[in-house]
Design an enzyme around this catalytic site. Structure first.
Site, PDB file in Angstrom:
ATOM      1  N   HIS A   1      10.515  -0.292   3.980  1.00 13.68           N
ATOM      2  CA  HIS A   1       9.292  -0.273   3.166  1.00 13.68           C
ATOM      3  C   HIS A   1       8.706  -1.687   3.034  1.00 13.68           C
ATOM      4  CE1 HIS A   1       6.797   1.319  -0.244  1.00 13.68           C
ATOM      5  NE2 HIS A   1       6.816   0.048  -0.589  1.00 13.68           N
ATOM      6  N   GLU A   2       9.547  -2.622   2.617  1.00 14.66           N
ATOM      7  CA  GLU A   2       9.050  -3.993   2.400  1.00 14.66           C
ATOM      8  C   GLU A   2       8.663  -4.653   3.718  1.00 14.66           C
ATOM      9  OE1 GLU A   2       8.251  -4.708  -0.574  1.00 14.66           O
ATOM     10  OE2 GLU A   2       9.410  -3.134  -1.555  1.00 14.66           O
TER      11      GLU A   2
ATOM     12  N   GLU B   1      -0.026  -0.212   0.457  1.00 15.04           N
ATOM     13  CA  GLU B   1       1.025   0.786   0.300  1.00 15.04           C
ATOM     14  C   GLU B   1       1.055   1.728   1.505  1.00 15.04           C
ATOM     15  OE1 GLU B   1       2.957  -0.011  -1.942  1.00 15.04           O
ATOM     16  OE2 GLU B   1       4.304   1.706  -2.015  1.00 15.04           O
TER      17      GLU B   1
HETATM   18 ZN   LIG Z   1       5.237  -0.874  -1.695  1.00 14.27          ZN
END
Ligand SMILES: [Zn+2]
Length: 501
Positions: A263-264, A293
């Protein structure tokens, strides 16, 4: 002042701000990762001073005049003009709110944060309620100072996602709840998938070894990126070539650090791929919270939870954890990391139920600002909505209304971007799969070619284009939530074998 002098003044102003910004980012990263706690008060005082200096440089009414002139001047370089446009909005909004009110509001946020923490520890919403009420009043006052015809909550929504309104989010969330609530119900009734093997003992040492492999698979290059550890994983950066991410290791949950790392890395890749010519400028950031996001969730959910991703990576994980995983097949492992189960805590929610957590927050925020929902007994309103959408009820306020920090700092309008980002991601993937062989690339360890597509179509633009324009250029159409809902319905119908029901 001539045009050239104004441009030079603008450039120097931007450079000075970026120098402070860089220092403050590094101090913040250091504070959240490795800084010894006993030095906190010394650091906090000095960094508050630096933040004040940076704020004074930025809030210069003379600069508002200059950016307002330059943004309209066709002879000025388009990159400078776009930067001036964005600064004009930021400065115009901030300068409309008197400094003494700004200071009072910052004090209120600090007190509200302490009250929220205490309320959460004591499981007592009534401790936080009076502060929440004051924060809403303070935000009302602040936004009514702005020169805008938009309703108050719409203005807040636009701060996080330019172009989004209550009308658009209403349509978005009603499509989401209409399709996902019944699907989640079916998933809950279906035969459940075993994911217990993910929760054996996985020594952190081994997890770290796998993460080294994973970061290299993701081409997360130490020449521009660095990973650390924190309680709440995040990504931060100073410029295109200095991106920092963090992860969190849990000894009896092997998937947590893996998925947060992926995710990061999605956030970090976005920052790294922005046009280097924008470095230090307001343009050198992801264009909106939803777009940022979308990039982290694209990597985490669409790639990182797919069979093809794990065809390349599961043998390595099995080799590091032979006793835990030797009898678990690839398909069993991938099914386990995709398990959906209604739960109370947003940050621990799975891919399918996650947007419902957001729909609830959106409805509450909207109601708080249009006067249909009051802060009084908001814990009960919250619980009723969780029962309605997810069929779960929080016995403790810390697992219910007090779980998120956002409202204590007055962040209203931010939550909806989390769900919107997931929807953007599905739409990007739909197009990307038509243009490049995504799954073959994942299997063949050619992640860089996927990154090249994301860079070309999304990342490099930074804030130069609006979110809707990036979406249109990349996918040929405006935002359409159906790609997201079709993807989830298709995926979970197969995973839980719901066909024929
Ligand atoms: Zn995020």
């Amino acid at each position: 002042m001539t045009r050239e002098e104004m441009i030079e003044t603008y450039r120097q102003w931007v450079f000075r701000m970026s120098a402070y910004q860089m220092a403050l980012s590094i101090i913040e990263i250091d504070r959240s990762t490795v800084a010894p706690p006993a030095g906190a008060s010394y650091r906090d005082e000095r960094s508050a001073y630096l933040a004040g200096e940076a704020y004074s440089i930025m809030m210069d009414p003379k600069m508002l005049e200059i950016v307002n002139i330059l943004k309209e001047d066709e002879q000025v370089d388009p990159v400078v003009r776009r930067g001036c446009q964005l600064y004009a909005i930021r400065l115009g909004n901030s300068l409309s709110f008197p400094k003494e009110k700004f200071v009072a509001q910052s004090m209120l946020f600090n007190q509200a944060y302490d009250a929220w923490l205490k309320a959460k520890q004591n499981n007592d919403y009534s401790i936080f309620e009076p502060y929440l009420k004051k924060i809403i009043e303070s935000r009302r006052e602040e936004y009514s100072c702005r020169n805008s015809d938009l309703p108050l909550y719409d203005q807040m929504l636009q701060d996080y996602e330019p172009g989004m309104t209550t009308e658009k989010y209403d349509a978005f969330f009603s499509a989401v709840t209409d399709r996902l609530v019944p699907l989640i119900h079916k998933v809950t009734e279906a035969e459940q998938i075993d994911n217990s093997f993910l929760h054996q003992e996985y020594p952190i040492e081994g997890q770290k070894k796998f993460m080294e492999h994973l970061l290299s698979y993701l081409h997360f290059d130490p020449s521009w990126g660095y990973q650390n550890e924190t309680e709440h994983p995040f990504t931060s950066w100073t410029c295109q070539n200095d991106c920092r991410t963090t992860t969190k290791y849990i000894h009896d949950d092997v998937s947590s650090a893996i998925l947060s790392t992926i995710h990061e890395a999605g956030h970090a890749w976005y920052q790294h791929n922005i046009d280097p010519a924008f470095d230090g400028m307001i343009l050198s950031d992801g264009v909106s919270c939803g777009m940022h996001e979308s990039q982290s969730r694209l990597l985490e959910n669409h790639l990182g939870r797919s069979v093809s991703f794990w065809k390349a990576n599961y043998p390595v994980l099995q080799e590091i954890f032979p006793s835990q995983l030797k009898d678990v097949t690839l398909d069993q492992f991938v099914a386990a990391i995709n398990v959906a189960e209604p739960s109370l805590v947003r940050t621990e929610a799975d891919e399918l139920t996650y947007p419902l957590h957001i729909a609830i927050r959106y409805e509450i925020e909207k109601g708080l600002f249009n006067g249909t929902i009051s802060t009084e007994h908001l814990d009960e309103t919250w619980n009723a909505m969780y029962e309605k959408y997810l069929g779960v009820k929080a016995e403790q306020a810390s697992m219910g209304i007090l779980q998120d920090v956002h409202w204590s700092s007055g962040s209203f309008g931010y939550f909806p971007t989390y769900a919107l980002g997931s929807a953007y991601a599905a739409q990007f993937v739909h197009t990307m799969e038509q243009q490049i062989p995504v799954h073959t690339l994942l299997e063949e360890n050619r992640f860089d070619e996927i990154e090249a597509w994301l860079k070309e179509n999304i990342h490099r633009h930074g804030c130069y284009l609006q979110p809707q324009d990036i979406l249109k250029q990349a996918t040929g159409e405006g935002a359409d939530v159906h790609y997201y809902l079709d993807y989830l319905c298709d995926k979970y119908t197969k995973l839980y074998d719901l066909r024929g029901e």
